[in-house]
Design a protein around this motif. Structure first.
Motif, PDB file in Angstrom:
ATOM      1  N   LEU A  30       0.836  -1.208   0.000  1.00 39.93           N
ATOM      2  CA  LEU A  30       0.000   0.000   0.000  1.00 39.93           C
ATOM      3  C   LEU A  30       0.871   1.258   0.000  1.00 39.93           C
ATOM      4  O   LEU A  30       0.545   2.260  -0.653  1.00 39.93           O
ATOM      5  CB  LEU A  30      -0.921  -0.005   1.211  1.00 39.93           C
ATOM      6  N   ILE A  31       1.987   1.217   0.734  1.00 35.81           N
ATOM      7  CA  ILE A  31       2.909   2.354   0.763  1.00 35.81           C
ATOM      8  C   ILE A  31       3.428   2.649  -0.642  1.00 35.81           C
ATOM      9  O   ILE A  31       3.504   3.806  -1.071  1.00 35.81           O
ATOM     10  CB  ILE A  31       4.071   2.075   1.729  1.00 35.81           C
ATOM     11  N   ARG A  32       3.758   1.596  -1.363  1.00 34.87           N
ATOM     12  CA  ARG A  32       4.255   1.778  -2.732  1.00 34.87           C
ATOM     13  C   ARG A  32       3.167   2.361  -3.638  1.00 34.87           C
ATOM     14  O   ARG A  32       3.445   3.177  -4.522  1.00 34.87           O
ATOM     15  CB  ARG A  32       4.750   0.445  -3.276  1.00 34.87           C
ATOM     16  N   VAL A  33       1.917   1.947  -3.413  1.00 35.48           N
ATOM     17  CA  VAL A  33       0.813   2.503  -4.197  1.00 35.48           C
ATOM     18  C   VAL A  33       0.683   4.005  -3.930  1.00 35.48           C
ATOM     19  O   VAL A  33       0.514   4.799  -4.850  1.00 35.48           O
ATOM     20  CB  VAL A  33      -0.513   1.779  -3.846  1.00 35.48           C
ATOM     21  N   CYS A  34       0.762   4.392  -2.641  1.00 32.90           N
ATOM     22  CA  CYS A  34       0.672   5.811  -2.295  1.00 32.90           C
ATOM     23  C   CYS A  34       1.810   6.612  -2.917  1.00 32.90           C
ATOM     24  O   CYS A  34       1.611   7.738  -3.392  1.00 32.90           O
ATOM     25  CB  CYS A  34       0.661   5.981  -0.774  1.00 32.90           C
ATOM     26  N   ARG A  44       4.130   8.710  11.395  1.00 33.43           N
ATOM     27  CA  ARG A  44       4.154   7.785  12.537  1.00 33.43           C
ATOM     28  C   ARG A  44       3.518   8.439  13.755  1.00 33.43           C
ATOM     29  O   ARG A  44       3.744   9.611  14.056  1.00 33.43           O
ATOM     30  CB  ARG A  44       5.597   7.379  12.869  1.00 33.43           C
ATOM     31  N   GLY A  45       2.701   7.675  14.467  1.00 37.14           N
ATOM     32  CA  GLY A  45       2.072   8.174  15.682  1.00 37.14           C
ATOM     33  C   GLY A  45       0.808   8.980  15.451  1.00 37.14           C
ATOM     34  O   GLY A  45       0.192   9.463  16.410  1.00 37.14           O
ATOM     35  N   TYR A  46       0.396   9.134  14.179  1.00 39.58           N
ATOM     36  CA  TYR A  46      -0.773   9.972  13.877  1.00 39.58           C
ATOM     37  C   TYR A  46      -2.031   9.432  14.534  1.00 39.58           C
ATOM     38  O   TYR A  46      -2.806  10.193  15.134  1.00 39.58           O
ATOM     39  CB  TYR A  46      -0.965  10.059  12.358  1.00 39.58           C
ATOM     40  N   LEU A 296      10.750  -1.184   7.108  1.00 32.40           N
ATOM     41  CA  LEU A 296      10.757  -0.738   8.503  1.00 32.40           C
ATOM     42  C   LEU A 296       9.536   0.117   8.810  1.00 32.40           C
ATOM     43  O   LEU A 296       8.928  -0.001   9.878  1.00 32.40           O
ATOM     44  CB  LEU A 296      12.031   0.060   8.787  1.00 32.40           C
ATOM     45  N   LEU A 297       9.163   0.971   7.866  1.00 31.05           N
ATOM     46  CA  LEU A 297       7.991   1.821   8.065  1.00 31.05           C
ATOM     47  C   LEU A 297       6.742   0.966   8.227  1.00 31.05           C
ATOM     48  O   LEU A 297       5.913   1.215   9.114  1.00 31.05           O
ATOM     49  CB  LEU A 297       7.835   2.776   6.883  1.00 31.05           C
ATOM     50  N   SER A 299       6.645  -2.118   9.303  1.00 32.31           N
ATOM     51  CA  SER A 299       6.740  -2.828  10.581  1.00 32.31           C
ATOM     52  C   SER A 299       6.320  -1.933  11.737  1.00 32.31           C
ATOM     53  O   SER A 299       5.642  -2.359  12.666  1.00 32.31           O
ATOM     54  CB  SER A 299       8.187  -3.307  10.812  1.00 32.31           C
ATOM     55  N   LEU A 300       6.724  -0.657  11.687  1.00 37.26           N
ATOM     56  CA  LEU A 300       6.344   0.273  12.734  1.00 37.26           C
ATOM     57  C   LEU A 300       4.835   0.511  12.747  1.00 37.26           C
ATOM     58  O   LEU A 300       4.222   0.606  13.820  1.00 37.26           O
ATOM     59  CB  LEU A 300       7.073   1.603  12.525  1.00 37.26           C
ATOM     60  N   GLU A 301       4.259   0.589  11.571  1.00 42.88           N
ATOM     61  CA  GLU A 301       2.819   0.799  11.514  1.00 42.88           C
ATOM     62  C   GLU A 301       2.054  -0.417  12.035  1.00 42.88           C
ATOM     63  O   GLU A 301       1.037  -0.275  12.709  1.00 42.88           O
ATOM     64  CB  GLU A 301       2.401   1.127  10.083  1.00 42.88           C
ATOM     65  N   ARG A 302       2.562  -1.603  11.728  1.00 44.42           N
ATOM     66  CA  ARG A 302       1.904  -2.803  12.247  1.00 44.42           C
ATOM     67  C   ARG A 302       1.988  -2.856  13.770  1.00 44.42           C
ATOM     68  O   ARG A 302       1.081  -3.353  14.444  1.00 44.42           O
ATOM     69  CB  ARG A 302       2.542  -4.065  11.647  1.00 44.42           C
ATOM     70  N   ALA A 303       3.105  -2.341  14.309  1.00 39.72           N
ATOM     71  CA  ALA A 303       3.278  -2.340  15.751  1.00 39.72           C
ATOM     72  C   ALA A 303       2.582  -1.147  16.413  1.00 39.72           C
ATOM     73  O   ALA A 303       2.605  -1.014  17.647  1.00 39.72           O
ATOM     74  CB  ALA A 303       4.766  -2.330  16.105  1.00 39.72           C
ATOM     75  N   GLY A 304       2.002  -0.268  15.597  1.00 40.32           N
ATOM     76  CA  GLY A 304       1.309   0.899  16.146  1.00 40.32           C
ATOM     77  C   GLY A 304       2.235   1.944  16.718  1.00 40.32           C
ATOM     78  O   GLY A 304       1.855   2.709  17.603  1.00 40.32           O
ATOM     79  N   ARG A 305       3.480   2.009  16.214  1.00 32.32           N
ATOM     80  CA  ARG A 305       4.461   2.964  16.738  1.00 32.32           C
ATOM     81  C   ARG A 305       4.545   4.190  15.847  1.00 32.32           C
ATOM     82  O   ARG A 305       4.264   4.126  14.662  1.00 32.32           O
ATOM     83  CB  ARG A 305       5.832   2.300  16.852  1.00 32.32           C
TER      84      ARG A 305
END
Length: 305
Positions: A30-34, A44-46, A296-297, A299-305
């Motif tokens: 999805l990040i690549r689509v955006c 992050r953290g939004y 990494l981005l 992974s952070l989003e999956r972890a809610g960070r």
């Protein structure tokens, strides 16, 4: 099929995980689509701030450029955003020209390494200053290591990614040892106080350049010293001696890119082989580092960070 406008509304009204699940793709996809549709995404953290009413207003959707994709469907594989040939900067694959300035990190570290003596391991240099670039090398391999690091850093910065020493201790260096099977009691290899990192769209990736220590049969030459068997024979030494295998730097380079974020593992390594110097793969290395930043981005989003 989804338009830029609809995707923009989705990513700013629900989490990336939910949007990705709705389309049946991964968050990194999805990040690549955006990126392809040039749709801004929440930082992050939004969503944590959103839940307590402290989130900032979403940025406006930028106007589509002449080459911007207007829509996307799952059957269309996303590609990186198009960059006009006139503005695209490719990593240099050749050494810097005579008189061309070195990267500031390399220029600052060069004098410290040149004045350094061997560390506890007896082979790798140990500069007195700890806040220097992450390069591990012997006296004979120093120029090669610093030269490659210089070309790598300038290649990444040519693509718009800043290379610096980590600004704080929030970023950590993973445990690295360039020696193959170091024997007990051989001493620890020097390491810098903070990691060297490249920021790819705000995501840090650690970088460490090292001269690999290959296991070599060495001969005891008295006074606690071991030398290579060839050197032992050449000097015609006599007296009590014995053979022992020890890791010895041989000029072969290794680059390690890793996640400096605690609890978010990611590592990639490139080892130089005979006839294939690391310089020949600078473009591939840069692409892998950029891809790692996206991983990494996600992974952070999956972890809610």
């Amino acid at each position: 099929m989804i338009t830029r406008e609809a995707l923009y509304q989705l990513v700013w009204n629900t989490t990336g995980r939910s949007v990705a699940a709705a389309f049946g793709v991964s968050e990194s996809y999805l990040i690549r689509v955006c990126h392809k549709l040039e749709v801004p995404r929440p930082p992050r953290g939004y969503w944590q701030k959103f839940e307590v009413g402290r989130a900032s207003e979403p940025p406006p959707l930028p106007p589509a450029g002449p080459v911007t994709e207007k829509c996307w469907s799952k059957s269309t594989r996303p590609q990186p955003p198009y960059v006009p040939p006139a503005t695209k900067r490719r990593p240099p694959s050749k050494p810097a020209k005579q008189g061309e300035p070195k990267h500031p990190l390399i220029a600052a570290a060069e004098r410290h390494f040149q004045r350094a003596g061997p560390g506890a391991d007896g082979c790798y240099l140990k500069p007195r200053k700890k806040l220097v670039v992450d390069v591990t090398a012997s006296r004979t391999g120093l120029a090669k290591c610093l030269g490659f690091a210089d070309r790598l850093f300038r290649s990444l910065e040519g693509l718009g990614h800043r290379v610096v020493i980590a600004p704080s201790f929030a970023l950590t260096r993973i445990a690295l040892d360039p020696r193959q099977q170091p024997p007990p009691g051989s001493g620890r290899v020097w390491s810098p106080l903070r990691p060297t990192v490249v920021f790819v769209d705000g995501m840090p990736i650690g970088l460490a350049v090292a001269e690999v220590g290959e296991t070599v049969a060495m001969q005891y030459a008295g006074h606690g010293n071991f030398i290579t068997k060839e050197e032992f024979k050449r000097k015609k030494r006599f007296g009590a001696t014995w053979e022992r295998e020890r890791p010895l730097p041989r000029g072969k380079l290794k680059l390690t890119a890793y996640s400096p974020l605690l609890g978010v593992p990611w590592t990639r390594e490139w080892l130089e082989t005979a006839g294939t110097p690391l310089d020949d793969g600078l473009e591939t290395i840069a692409a892998a580092i950029e891809s790692g930043a996206l991983e990494l981005l996600a992974s952070l989003e999956r972890a809610g960070r």
